[in-house]
Motif scaffolding. Structure first.
Motif, short mmCIF file in Angstrom:
data_model
loop_
_atom_site.label_atom_id
_atom_site.label_comp_id
_atom_site.label_asym_id
_atom_site.label_seq_id
_atom_site.Cartn_x
_atom_site.Cartn_y
_atom_site.Cartn_z
N GLY A 177 0.67 -3.65 -12.41
CA GLY A 177 -0.60 -4.35 -12.51
C GLY A 177 -1.44 -4.28 -11.25
N LEU A 178 -0.88 -3.66 -10.20
CA LEU A 178 -1.63 -3.56 -8.94
C LEU A 178 -1.22 -2.30 -8.23
CD1 LEU A 178 -3.62 -4.97 -7.03
CD2 LEU A 178 -1.65 -6.04 -5.91
N ARG A 179 -2.17 -1.40 -7.97
CA ARG A 179 -1.87 -0.14 -7.32
C ARG A 179 -2.88 0.11 -6.20
NH1 ARG A 179 2.61 -0.22 -8.71
NH2 ARG A 179 3.64 1.03 -10.31
N THR A 180 -2.40 0.15 -4.97
CA THR A 180 -3.23 0.48 -3.82
C THR A 180 -2.68 1.74 -3.20
OG1 THR A 180 -3.76 -1.84 -3.37
CG2 THR A 180 -4.01 -0.28 -1.56
N VAL A 181 -3.51 2.76 -3.07
CA VAL A 181 -3.09 4.05 -2.54
C VAL A 181 -4.02 4.45 -1.40
CG1 VAL A 181 -2.65 6.50 -3.04
CG2 VAL A 181 -2.19 4.75 -4.80
N VAL A 182 -3.43 4.82 -0.28
CA VAL A 182 -4.18 5.35 0.87
C VAL A 182 -3.84 6.83 0.98
CG1 VAL A 182 -4.64 5.15 3.33
CG2 VAL A 182 -3.98 3.11 2.02
N LEU A 183 -4.85 7.68 0.93
CA LEU A 183 -4.62 9.13 0.96
C LEU A 183 -4.86 9.68 2.37
CD1 LEU A 183 -6.35 10.30 -2.35
CD2 LEU A 183 -3.92 9.88 -1.94
N THR A 184 -3.95 10.57 2.79
CA THR A 184 -4.13 11.22 4.08
C THR A 184 -4.81 12.58 3.95
OG1 THR A 184 -1.92 12.21 3.99
CG2 THR A 184 -2.12 10.05 5.05
N ASP A 185 -4.85 13.14 2.75
CA ASP A 185 -5.51 14.42 2.51
C ASP A 185 -5.58 14.65 1.01
OD1 ASP A 185 -2.96 15.47 1.66
OD2 ASP A 185 -2.45 15.86 3.75
N ALA A 186 -6.01 15.85 0.60
CA ALA A 186 -6.12 16.17 -0.83
C ALA A 186 -5.11 17.22 -1.25
CB ALA A 186 -7.55 16.63 -1.15
N GLN A 187 -3.99 17.31 -0.53
CA GLN A 187 -2.95 18.24 -0.94
C GLN A 187 -2.44 17.85 -2.33
OE1 GLN A 187 -1.75 20.94 0.57
NE2 GLN A 187 -2.55 20.78 2.65
N VAL A 188 -2.17 18.84 -3.17
CA VAL A 188 -1.75 18.57 -4.54
C VAL A 188 -0.54 17.64 -4.58
CG1 VAL A 188 -0.78 19.62 -6.61
CG2 VAL A 188 -2.73 20.69 -5.49
N ASP A 189 0.41 17.86 -3.70
CA ASP A 189 1.63 17.06 -3.72
C ASP A 189 1.43 15.67 -3.15
OD1 ASP A 189 3.22 19.16 -4.83
OD2 ASP A 189 3.10 20.13 -2.88
N HIS A 190 0.27 15.40 -2.58
CA HIS A 190 -0.05 14.06 -2.11
C HIS A 190 -0.92 13.30 -3.09
CE1 HIS A 190 0.69 15.00 2.45
NE2 HIS A 190 1.80 14.79 1.77
N VAL A 191 -1.53 13.98 -4.04
CA VAL A 191 -2.46 13.31 -4.96
C VAL A 191 -2.10 13.50 -6.43
CG1 VAL A 191 -4.33 13.61 -3.28
CG2 VAL A 191 -4.08 15.27 -5.14
N GLY A 192 -1.18 14.44 -6.71
CA GLY A 192 -0.88 14.75 -8.11
C GLY A 192 -0.33 13.57 -8.88
N GLY A 193 0.32 12.64 -8.21
CA GLY A 193 0.88 11.49 -8.88
C GLY A 193 -0.15 10.47 -9.32
N ALA A 201 0.87 -1.18 0.00
CA ALA A 201 0.00 0.00 0.00
C ALA A 201 0.90 1.23 0.00
CB ALA A 201 -0.91 0.02 1.22
N LEU A 202 0.55 2.20 -0.80
CA LEU A 202 1.31 3.44 -0.91
C LEU A 202 0.52 4.54 -0.22
CD1 LEU A 202 2.03 2.77 -4.63
CD2 LEU A 202 3.84 2.96 -2.92
N VAL A 203 1.15 5.19 0.75
CA VAL A 203 0.48 6.27 1.47
C VAL A 203 0.78 7.57 0.73
CG1 VAL A 203 0.27 7.51 3.65
CG2 VAL A 203 0.65 5.03 3.65
N ASN A 204 -0.23 8.06 0.02
CA ASN A 204 -0.16 9.23 -0.86
C ASN A 204 0.61 8.89 -2.14
OD1 ASN A 204 -1.62 10.77 1.03
ND2 ASN A 204 0.26 11.31 2.12
N MET A 205 0.56 9.81 -3.11
CA MET A 205 1.21 9.55 -4.39
C MET A 205 1.62 10.86 -5.05
SD MET A 205 2.48 7.63 -6.59
CE MET A 205 2.10 6.19 -5.62
N SER A 206 2.91 11.16 -5.00
CA SER A 206 3.44 12.36 -5.65
C SER A 206 3.81 12.05 -7.08
CB SER A 206 4.67 12.87 -4.89
OG SER A 206 5.75 11.97 -5.09
#
Length: 266
Positions: free
Chosen positions: A71-87, A43-48
């Protein structure tokens, strides 16, 4: 459980960057976590954006089976900051994204920063609700593929992103910290990207953690914050971002600065 810190691979220098370093979180990186079972699921916490590129190009990640697997991407977001979700947009050509986020973050990424509607035209997104909202300040949840890990989301307060639709007044679930417990060993991680000053609820979780991953504190709060961090019993204390001079010598206090490729095993 296994943790790998990803910060985009080779360091990138920006020309004429005069913005306040605290205005974004682009240098803080992404935490990848697995339950240590050897299943190859992470699991990836956020994605830049930088880390999304790294997953596709950094051959060093082949040492962590399953981590660079498109082939498999799991992302857990801590907020909607651009640098946490832009990736997230950079993952558009892969498999559907298994996205764990609160209702508030989902709303932001559907309206104010419409990343999710765009992705539905490409890879698609499967939203798994993290039920922190309204009067519910905490909620436990599981991530598919990681049966030995129990996640608990804890509502936090962080500065609102500029694109926030609700203006200056946030709601519960705009930002969360993550407390993660390995069911077999009982080891605990507390991860709070973007949270420089924890509140009382977050601090309670920090006291029971074996590993802390926190943002560097604000300059004015650094001395008191460092004193509190030093007193916590965690074996691993890791700061994300750039350390302020006011922190002094971190190593003397058993505190490490996160770096690209950093590995922690619990």
């Amino acid at each position: 459980m296994n943790i790998v810190i990803l910060r985009g691979g080779a360091p990138r220098r920006r020309r004429n960057d005069t913005r306040n370093a605290d205005a974004g979180t682009r240098e803080r990186g992404v935490m990848a976590i697995s339950d240590g079972s050897g299943s190859g699921h992470w699991a990836l916490v956020n994605m830049s954006p930088a880390v999304a590129h790294q997953l596709d190009s950094d051959t060093r990640l082949d040492h962590h089976p399953g981590l660079p697997d498109g082939g498999l991407r799991t992302v857990v977001l801590t907020d909607a900051q651009v640098d946490h979700v832009g990736g997230l947009l950079s993952l558009r050509d892969g498999a559907p994204i298994e996205l764990y986020a609160t209702p508030a973050v989902f709303e932001e990424l559907t309206t104010a920063l419409p990343v999710l509607p765009v992705l539905q035209h490409y890879c698609g997104v499967h939203w798994h609700v993290v039920p922190v909202a309204g009067d519910r300040q905490q909620a436990s949840f599981r991530v598919e593929g990681l049966p030995m890990l129990e996640f608990t989301a804890v509502a936090t307060r962080t500065p609102a992103p500029p694109h926030m639709a609700r203006g200056e007044h946030g709601v519960v679930g705009d930002s969360i910290a993550l407390a993660i417990r390995h069911i077999g060993s009982g080891q605990r991680v507390f991860c709070a990207p973007g949270l420089a000053q924890p509140g009382s609820e977050a601090f309670e979780w920090m006291q029971g953690a074996d590993c802390l991953l926190m943002d560097c504190p604000d300059h004015d709060a650094a001395p008191d914050w460092l004193s509190a961090l030093r007193a916590l019993p965690a074996r691993h204390k890791v700061l994300l971002g750039q350390a302020d001079d006011a922190l002094g010598s971190l190593a003397d206090d058993g505190i490490a600065l996160a770096y690209d490729g950093m590995e922690i095993t619990l």
